[in-house]
Design a protein around this motif. Sequence first.
Motif, PDB file in Angstrom:
ATOM      1  N   GLN A   1      34.820  49.984  52.666  1.00 40.80           N
ATOM      2  CA  GLN A   1      34.728  48.570  52.311  1.00 40.80           C
ATOM      3  C   GLN A   1      35.738  48.266  51.227  1.00 40.80           C
ATOM      4  O   GLN A   1      35.927  49.062  50.315  1.00 40.80           O
TER       5      GLN A   1
ATOM      6  N   PRO B   1      36.497  45.766  48.220  1.00 46.26           N
ATOM      7  CA  PRO B   1      35.765  44.775  47.436  1.00 46.26           C
ATOM      8  C   PRO B   1      36.472  43.426  47.451  1.00 46.26           C
ATOM      9  O   PRO B   1      37.702  43.363  47.449  1.00 46.26           O
ATOM     10  N   ALA B   2      35.698  42.356  47.488  1.00 42.31           N
ATOM     11  CA  ALA B   2      36.259  41.015  47.409  1.00 42.31           C
ATOM     12  C   ALA B   2      36.669  40.775  45.958  1.00 42.31           C
ATOM     13  O   ALA B   2      35.877  40.980  45.040  1.00 42.31           O
ATOM     14  N   ARG B   3      37.903  40.371  45.769  1.00 42.29           N
ATOM     15  CA  ARG B   3      38.396  40.112  44.412  1.00 42.29           C
ATOM     16  C   ARG B   3      38.034  38.671  44.058  1.00 42.29           C
ATOM     17  O   ARG B   3      38.674  37.738  44.499  1.00 42.29           O
ATOM     18  N   ARG B   4      36.997  38.493  43.295  1.00 37.87           N
ATOM     19  CA  ARG B   4      36.520  37.168  42.912  1.00 37.87           C
ATOM     20  C   ARG B   4      36.263  37.164  41.412  1.00 37.87           C
ATOM     21  O   ARG B   4      35.825  38.158  40.834  1.00 37.87           O
TER      22      ARG B   4
ATOM     23  N   ARG C   1      32.971  32.586  39.081  1.00 41.83           N
ATOM     24  CA  ARG C   1      33.035  31.791  40.305  1.00 41.83           C
ATOM     25  C   ARG C   1      31.664  31.202  40.640  1.00 41.83           C
ATOM     26  O   ARG C   1      30.658  31.908  40.663  1.00 41.83           O
TER      27      ARG C   1
ATOM     28  N   GLU D   1      29.899  29.363  43.676  1.00 40.92           N
ATOM     29  CA  GLU D   1      30.074  29.080  45.105  1.00 40.92           C
ATOM     30  C   GLU D   1      29.775  27.619  45.451  1.00 40.92           C
ATOM     31  O   GLU D   1      30.432  27.040  46.302  1.00 40.92           O
TER      32      GLU D   1
END
Length: 178
Positions: A134, A136-139, A143, A145
């Motif tokens: 996987q 990782p989502a770089r956020r 943030r 949503e």
Amino acid sequence: MRCAQGGGLTDERPSFREKLRMEAAERFRQGDENPIIAHDLRVSVRSAQRWRRAWSQDGPRALASRGPASLPLLGDELFAVLEGELAKGPVAHGWPDQTWTLSRIKTLIGRRFHKSYTVQGVAALLKRHDWSCQVPARRAIERDENLVAGWVKETWPSVEGPWRCSTPGSSSRTKPDS
């Protein structure tokens, strides 16, 4: 006869291969030639030759299955321990961020269990135990949503603007009326 890592075979396949070898042993006893046996059993002539050589030295027991050539370095019990170590996170094991990589897991296995894996071997071990790679989502941590969804719905259409209409003389694909 041994199959490396189970020969990549399902559980039924090794017993099927052993039955083939035993049938070949019976054919060796009857005096059949290797190419004929190989053709009838749908195996390579080289396999028939190898089986005949083993059979002539030790008889049919030489063709019996002896299981995989090697067992996995980490069994199910040790893999459960590895999962516990992975759950602690990379920071707990001295890495600066919370990202597990195959090389980090390889190093962890070496430190914790004194076993040597290749990076590809670690990938195969994880896959065998239903782990997936996987990214990782770089956020941003801040943030929100709901705010993002509202911006996309309300602000973005006005920023994007309407589609331009093509007029004669523009780079339109249609020909102007004459």
